[in-house]
Design an enzyme around this catalytic site. Structure first.
Site, PDB file in Angstrom:
ATOM      1  N   ASP A  26       0.849  -1.188   0.000  1.00  0.00           N
ATOM      2  CA  ASP A  26       0.000   0.000   0.000  1.00  0.00           C
ATOM      3  C   ASP A  26       0.887   1.241   0.000  1.00  0.00           C
ATOM      4  OD1 ASP A  26      -2.977   0.984   0.610  1.00  0.00           O
ATOM      5  OD2 ASP A  26      -1.607   2.194   1.818  1.00  0.00           O
ATOM      6  N   GLU A  43      -4.650   2.401  -4.256  1.00  0.00           N
ATOM      7  CA  GLU A  43      -3.191   2.440  -4.198  1.00  0.00           C
ATOM      8  C   GLU A  43      -2.616   1.143  -3.643  1.00  0.00           C
ATOM      9  OE1 GLU A  43      -4.687   4.380  -0.335  1.00  0.00           O
ATOM     10  OE2 GLU A  43      -5.323   4.166  -2.420  1.00  0.00           O
TER      11      GLU A  43
END
Length: 318
Positions: A183, A226
């Protein structure tokens, strides 16, 4: 068209061949059914004009064999015979004949039969071309359905399919594998500060690092937003952590400015790694969940690092 004339009578072969060539088509000849079948096996034939009764394979058997072939092309088949009873016509049609020529053969009948044959074979050729184009299009659509359009990595559908296959192989062969959940750190703040176009560009640059710098046989996917997921085949936990940490360093090395990501000042990634032990009983979903828990630990412990779950034996790296 390429026309094959099969007849044991030399006179009939000569006459029909002359008719066919006069109409502008290529003509091949065979003296019996066996020779005709050999030609059909080796050369693409558009039209077969075959005698009903002849040595070797007869006309009916030739028709049956032609229709039994699964080749993409269509061979228009014409039975030439002196038998014109309804039962004979029906038997020929059931065997696969498209048309009949009654002996003695009339040149006009040959011409009309070949006009019909040309229309039918061209229609089949068009259908085959359309079928080929459709198969290509379906393959492209299937690939698009499994590819993230922004990063060109596999999407979650591709991840589910590949993870299922990887887990099945690992169970079957007693091999380990690892999963990393990644992430980008403070990416919402990045988008808020620099704008979504810059955010999209950064996602593409990160994806390019993952695609290029991963070990051979490993795969990267955009899990969503993301987040990225990595599948590391045959990787035990220590080796997987080392491999993922190298990717973390490469992403940090892009030096994409990120003022909101203190204390680093550039775009970084946190990752959690979990491993499937072939001697254990974890499902692929549980391995994925463990990797997600490890990602949470990496975030909690300061970000820009690779972590494992508490149950794993390798310490957090950074």
């Amino acid at each position: 068209m390429r026309v094959l004339i099969a007849d044991d009578e030399a006179t009939t072969r000569i006459v029909v061949k002359a008719m066919v060539q006069k109409l502008g088509h290529e003509a091949l000849v065979a003296i019996d059914g066996d020779e005709a079948w050999d030609v059909l096996q080796s050369v693409a034939i558009d039209v077969l004009i075959t005698d009903w009764v002849m040595p070797g394979l007869d006309g009916l058997e030739l028709c049956r064999r032609v229709r039994a072939q699964s080749a993409g092309t269509y061979t228009y088949t014409i039975l030439a015979t002196a038998m014109s009873e309804r039962a004979d016509v029906l038997a020929g049609m059931q065997a696969g004949a498209d048309d009949f020529l009654i002996k003695p053969i009339d040149p006009f009948a040959v011409q009309t039969s070949l006009i019909a044959a040309e229309r039918v074979t061209e229609l089949h050729n068009q259908l085959n071309r359309f079928r080929g184009q459709l198969e290509i299009l379906n393959g492209e659509l299937a690939e698009q359905a499994r590819t993230d359009p922004l990063t060109h990595l596999g999407n979650r559908l591709r991840l589910e399919e590949d993870l299922y296959a990887l887990h099945s192989r690992a169970q079957r062969h007693g091999r380990p594998y690892s999963i990393a959940m990644c992430d980008l750190d403070h990416f919402k703040e990045f988008n808020d500060t620099y704008g979504h176009p810059q955010g999209d560009d950064s996602l593409q640059r990160v994806a390019a690092v993952l695609a290029v710098d991963m070990r051979g046989g490993d795969s990267a996917y955009r899990f969503g937003g993301e987040e990225f997921t990595l599948l590391l085949a045959d990787a035990l936990l220590p080796g997987a952590v080392i491999a993922v940490d190298r990717l973390r360093e490469s992403i940090e090395g892009l030096a994409i400015p990120h003022a909101g990501n203190t204390p680093f000042g550039v775009l970084t990634v946190s990752a959690g790694v979990a491993t499937y032990d072939p001697t254990g009983v974890l499902t692929s979903a549980e391995v994925l969940e463990h990797a997600d828990q490890a990602l949470y630990a990496a975030k909690h412990n300061g970000r820009n690092q690779v972590a494992t779950t508490r149950t794993e034996s390798v310490a957090t790296t950074r």
